[in-house]
Motif scaffolding. Structure first.
Motif, PDB file in Angstrom:
ATOM      1  N   PHE A 236      21.932   8.639   3.350  1.00  0.00           N
ATOM      2  CA  PHE A 236      21.750   8.146   1.982  1.00  0.00           C
ATOM      3  C   PHE A 236      22.858   7.189   1.519  1.00  0.00           C
ATOM      4  N   THR A 237      23.913   7.047   2.314  1.00  0.00           N
ATOM      5  CA  THR A 237      24.928   6.062   1.925  1.00  0.00           C
ATOM      6  C   THR A 237      24.908   4.849   2.836  1.00  0.00           C
ATOM      7  N   ARG A 238      24.742   5.074   4.144  1.00  0.00           N
ATOM      8  CA  ARG A 238      24.676   3.919   5.033  1.00  0.00           C
ATOM      9  C   ARG A 238      23.715   4.177   6.192  1.00  0.00           C
ATOM     10  N   PRO A 239      22.425   4.099   5.880  1.00  0.00           N
ATOM     11  CA  PRO A 239      21.427   4.264   6.939  1.00  0.00           C
ATOM     12  C   PRO A 239      21.601   3.169   7.989  1.00  0.00           C
ATOM     13  N   LYS A 240      21.233   3.492   9.218  1.00  0.00           N
ATOM     14  CA  LYS A 240      21.453   2.514  10.292  1.00  0.00           C
ATOM     15  C   LYS A 240      20.350   1.458  10.324  1.00  0.00           C
ATOM     16  N   LEU A 241      19.146   1.855   9.971  1.00  0.00           N
ATOM     17  CA  LEU A 241      18.024   0.918  10.121  1.00  0.00           C
ATOM     18  C   LEU A 241      17.553   0.377   8.778  1.00  0.00           C
ATOM     19  N   LYS A 242      17.138  -0.881   8.808  1.00  0.00           N
ATOM     20  CA  LYS A 242      16.693  -1.543   7.583  1.00  0.00           C
ATOM     21  C   LYS A 242      15.455  -0.852   7.004  1.00  0.00           C
ATOM     22  N   GLN A 243      14.568  -0.408   7.905  1.00  0.00           N
ATOM     23  CA  GLN A 243      13.338   0.261   7.451  1.00  0.00           C
ATOM     24  C   GLN A 243      13.684   1.500   6.605  1.00  0.00           C
ATOM     25  N   GLU A 245      16.528   2.004   5.003  1.00  0.00           N
ATOM     26  CA  GLU A 245      17.157   1.527   3.770  1.00  0.00           C
ATOM     27  C   GLU A 245      16.104   1.036   2.775  1.00  0.00           C
ATOM     28  N   ASP A 246      15.135   0.285   3.284  1.00  0.00           N
ATOM     29  CA  ASP A 246      14.074  -0.232   2.417  1.00  0.00           C
ATOM     30  C   ASP A 246      13.306   0.911   1.758  1.00  0.00           C
ATOM     31  N   TYR A 247      13.084   1.989   2.520  1.00  0.00           N
ATOM     32  CA  TYR A 247      12.323   3.101   1.948  1.00  0.00           C
ATOM     33  C   TYR A 247      13.152   3.853   0.904  1.00  0.00           C
TER      34      TYR A 247
ATOM     35  N   MET B   1       9.613   0.567 -10.272  1.00  0.00           N
ATOM     36  CA  MET B   1      10.879   1.312 -10.410  1.00  0.00           C
ATOM     37  C   MET B   1      11.994   0.599  -9.654  1.00  0.00           C
ATOM     38  N   ALA B   2      11.715   0.338  -8.360  1.00  0.00           N
ATOM     39  CA  ALA B   2      12.747  -0.291  -7.540  1.00  0.00           C
ATOM     40  C   ALA B   2      13.049  -1.700  -8.046  1.00  0.00           C
ATOM     41  N   ARG B   3      11.984  -2.430  -8.430  1.00  0.00           N
ATOM     42  CA  ARG B   3      12.193  -3.803  -8.907  1.00  0.00           C
ATOM     43  C   ARG B   3      13.022  -3.803 -10.178  1.00  0.00           C
ATOM     44  N   PHE B   4      12.771  -2.793 -10.999  1.00  0.00           N
ATOM     45  CA  PHE B   4      13.527  -2.636 -12.238  1.00  0.00           C
ATOM     46  C   PHE B   4      15.009  -2.470 -11.904  1.00  0.00           C
ATOM     47  N   LEU B   5      15.275  -1.634 -10.917  1.00  0.00           N
ATOM     48  CA  LEU B   5      16.663  -1.424 -10.485  1.00  0.00           C
ATOM     49  C   LEU B   5      17.263  -2.722  -9.955  1.00  0.00           C
ATOM     50  N   GLN B   6      16.475  -3.469  -9.180  1.00  0.00           N
ATOM     51  CA  GLN B   6      16.983  -4.734  -8.624  1.00  0.00           C
ATOM     52  C   GLN B   6      17.407  -5.678  -9.750  1.00  0.00           C
ATOM     53  N   LYS B  65      25.516   3.584 -16.660  1.00  0.00           N
ATOM     54  CA  LYS B  65      24.132   3.711 -17.122  1.00  0.00           C
ATOM     55  C   LYS B  65      23.167   3.639 -15.931  1.00  0.00           C
ATOM     56  N   ILE B  66      23.401   2.652 -15.068  1.00  0.00           N
ATOM     57  CA  ILE B  66      22.518   2.484 -13.900  1.00  0.00           C
ATOM     58  C   ILE B  66      22.604   3.702 -12.981  1.00  0.00           C
ATOM     59  N   LEU B  67      23.832   4.200 -12.784  1.00  0.00           N
ATOM     60  CA  LEU B  67      23.988   5.390 -11.930  1.00  0.00           C
ATOM     61  C   LEU B  67      23.194   6.562 -12.493  1.00  0.00           C
ATOM     62  N   ALA B  68      23.299   6.752 -13.809  1.00  0.00           N
ATOM     63  CA  ALA B  68      22.623   7.898 -14.434  1.00  0.00           C
ATOM     64  C   ALA B  68      21.108   7.729 -14.442  1.00  0.00           C
ATOM     65  N   LEU B  69      20.651   6.528 -14.721  1.00  0.00           N
ATOM     66  CA  LEU B  69      19.206   6.336 -14.904  1.00  0.00           C
ATOM     67  C   LEU B  69      18.458   6.079 -13.602  1.00  0.00           C
ATOM     68  N   HIS B  70      19.106   5.434 -12.645  1.00  0.00           N
ATOM     69  CA  HIS B  70      18.380   5.045 -11.415  1.00  0.00           C
ATOM     70  C   HIS B  70      18.807   5.798 -10.170  1.00  0.00           C
ATOM     71  N   GLN B  71      19.947   6.445 -10.214  1.00  0.00           N
ATOM     72  CA  GLN B  71      20.460   7.166  -9.047  1.00  0.00           C
ATOM     73  C   GLN B  71      20.262   6.392  -7.751  1.00  0.00           C
ATOM     74  N   PRO B  72      20.893   5.219  -7.663  1.00  0.00           N
ATOM     75  CA  PRO B  72      20.688   4.390  -6.478  1.00  0.00           C
ATOM     76  C   PRO B  72      21.279   5.022  -5.219  1.00  0.00           C
ATOM     77  N   VAL B  73      20.730   4.637  -4.075  1.00  0.00           N
ATOM     78  CA  VAL B  73      21.250   5.122  -2.786  1.00  0.00           C
ATOM     79  C   VAL B  73      21.491   3.927  -1.860  1.00  0.00           C
ATOM     80  N   ALA B  74      22.101   4.230  -0.729  1.00  0.00           N
ATOM     81  CA  ALA B  74      22.319   3.258   0.347  1.00  0.00           C
ATOM     82  C   ALA B  74      22.945   1.961  -0.176  1.00  0.00           C
ATOM     83  N   VAL B  75      22.374   0.804   0.179  1.00  0.00           N
ATOM     84  CA  VAL B  75      23.028  -0.470  -0.159  1.00  0.00           C
ATOM     85  C   VAL B  75      23.173  -0.636  -1.675  1.00  0.00           C
ATOM     86  N   ASP B  76      22.213  -0.129  -2.440  1.00  0.00           N
ATOM     87  CA  ASP B  76      22.290  -0.244  -3.900  1.00  0.00           C
ATOM     88  C   ASP B  76      23.464   0.574  -4.445  1.00  0.00           C
ATOM     89  N   LEU B  77      23.642   1.759  -3.869  1.00  0.00           N
ATOM     90  CA  LEU B  77      24.756   2.608  -4.288  1.00  0.00           C
ATOM     91  C   LEU B  77      26.078   1.941  -3.910  1.00  0.00           C
TER      92      LEU B  77
END
Lengths: 253, 221
Positions: A236-243, A245-247, B1-6, B65-77
């Motif tokens: 959830f912080t740094r997935p290896k695959l783009k697929q 991450e996209d999901y 939802m995701a587009r909103f976050l973007q 605000k974004i952290l609380a409302l969208h709880q982003p993960v991975a590259v967004d986080l």
């Protein structure tokens, strides 16, 4: 991974007639760990979960290839007794499905089906299971009332108690909190956290935050394939695959 | 939802870059002030620092605000965490510009007029590091980010040179110690400024690769 290997899936294919629903899945499950299976609808995660205790056996024209080992023994071996297998690998479903019986009888049911007649043993096991499912305090004064009088969240914990009563080794959960409100969901999640000390838990969930909260390992499925599996915090912080991450970031489609 | 976050994340990027532009401008003014010993420029830097402080708070509030409302993960986080940290570094760089301005103000009012140390090279390097760190962030340019890490050592070396030279000067002119201390402190402020630019570069590396490269090494796995 330091933990003990409990189940091991090796090159599993699953077919609904000619449709290949699962393709070449290999995945290990460890004792004392929660593994979450995530992925969009139709990705095969529930089909996969149901392969793990042979719930798919009843589906006409379905077919399994590959191996699923429980403590190193293939659960699809013809010598395996499916009822015994399911007593070792319990299951909790999306919607709470208590029997139209008393709370006590719901939990005692599996014991009776398995031939246990000792009343003291049954009573003890019912109490123990309701305690393990964090429901005892709420129902101890009315365990002979109908289970259908319980709230949705309580019914789901009752179903977990019912699964625990026969002392399984692995518990499969198919979206166990998706029909529950946030408070009941939190109770189920806390319960999963408690139970993982004693059981191997495998959970299918659509709620990614839930997967992040409750699991140690997350496996991402897409179109019948296992795309990526990793420690949950890494995935959830740094997935290896783009697929992946996209999901998980909602960029799919 | 995701587009909103973007959209929200795009907005954050714009906000942090606006802050970056203002901070770059203040650093440029501070360097100009050192070169010319100009108390007017110094005063303008000091008076306008509140703008940077206010923007920093605004960026942080939006991120929370974004952290609380969208709880982003991975590259967004990782992006949001990078913005929160870059935001903090930019505000601190603004503070270093103010510190420099305060030193320049004292130097400008001093009767000593000799320049005992030429800061132009150090200042130019620090300014380039800041500019490049923001460019690396905008373009997700990991090579540029790593170059900034290397430049930080060059700035540190000049700081040591300044220390040695000014220390010698203090021995020669003990009556100018107050002036020289202020002159020396400029090297400290420029060095801190470059450190914050390095932090930004490290955040960019984290954003791109998910590796924490602080303290001279990747700590993950």
């Amino acid at each position: 991974m330091d933990a003990d290997l409990k189940m091991s899936v090796k090159q599993l294919n699953f077919f609904y007639d000619k449709f290949k629903a699962l393709e070449n899945i290999s995945l290990d499950f460890y004792a004392g760990h929660v593994t979450a299976l995530i992925g969009p609808s139709g990705c095969g995660k529930s089909t996969f979960l149901r392969c793990l205790n042979r719930m798919n056996d009843l589906i006409p024209k379905s077919r399994v290839e590959g191996k699923i080992l429980l403590d190193n023994e293939d659960i699809y071996d013809c010598a395996v007794n499916v009822a015994t297998l399911r007593s070792r690998i319990g299951m909790v479903f999306q919607k709470p499905n208590p029997f139209p019986k008393t709370i006590f009888e719901n939990v005692a049911y599996g014991l009776r089906v398995n031939g246990i007649k000792d009343k003291t043993l049954i009573a003890d096991r019912v109490t123990e299971s309701l305690n393990q499912a964090a429901l005892w305090d709420e129902v101890k004064d009315r365990i002979y009332d109908s289970a259908l009088e319980l709230s949705g969240g309580q019914q789901q914990r009752l179903c977990i108690a019912r699964a625990l009563a026969i002392k399984p080794e692995v518990i499969l959960m198919d979206e166990p909190a998706s029909a529950l409100d946030p408070i009941a969901t939190q109770k189920i999640e806390e319960l999963i956290h408690q139970l993982k000390k004693m059981f191997t838990i495998i959970i299918v969930t659509h709620n990614m935050q839930q997967a992040a909260r409750v699991s140690d390992i997350t496996a991402f499925f897409y179109m019948g394939k296992l795309i990526e599996t990793d420690k949950t915090d890494t995935l959830f912080t740094r997935p290896k695959l783009k697929q992946t991450e996209d999901y998980i970031t909602g960029r799919f489609g | 939802m995701a587009r909103f976050l973007q959209k929200e994340l795009e907005k954050m990027k714009k906000m942090i870059l606006s802050l970056g532009t203002i901070v770059e401008e203040r650093v440029h003014m501070a360097i100009k002030a050192i070169e010319t010993k100009n108390a007017d420029i110094a005063a303008r830097i000091i008076q306008s620092d509140h703008e940077i402080d206010e923007m920093e708070v605004e960026v942080e509030e939006e991120c929370l605000k974004i952290l609380a409302l969208h709880q982003p993960v991975a590259v967004d986080l990782r992006f949001l965490i990078a913005v929160i940290k870059i935001n903090n570094d930019l505000e601190r760089i603004g503070d270093q510009a103010v510190n420099i301005a305060e030193r320049v103000d004292i130097l400008a009012k001093s009767k000593v007029h000799d320049v005992f140390f030429d800061y132009s090279q150090m200042a130019q390097k620090a300014e380039t590091m800041l500019k490049n760190s923001l460019d690396a962030f905008v373009n997700l340019d990991i090579d540029l980010a790593f170059e900034i890490l290397a430049m930080d050592d060059e700035v540190d070396n000049i700081k040591h040179e300044a220390y040695d030279l000014i220390k010698e000067e203090m021995k020669k002119q003990p009556d100018c110690i107050g002036y020289l201390i202020n002159l020396l402190l400029i090297s400290r402020h420029l060095e801190r400024l470059a450190d914050h630019a390095t932090n930004i570069a490290e955040e960019v590396i984290y954003l791109i690769e998910g590796d924490i490269v602080r303290h001279g090494k990747a700590l993950t796995d």
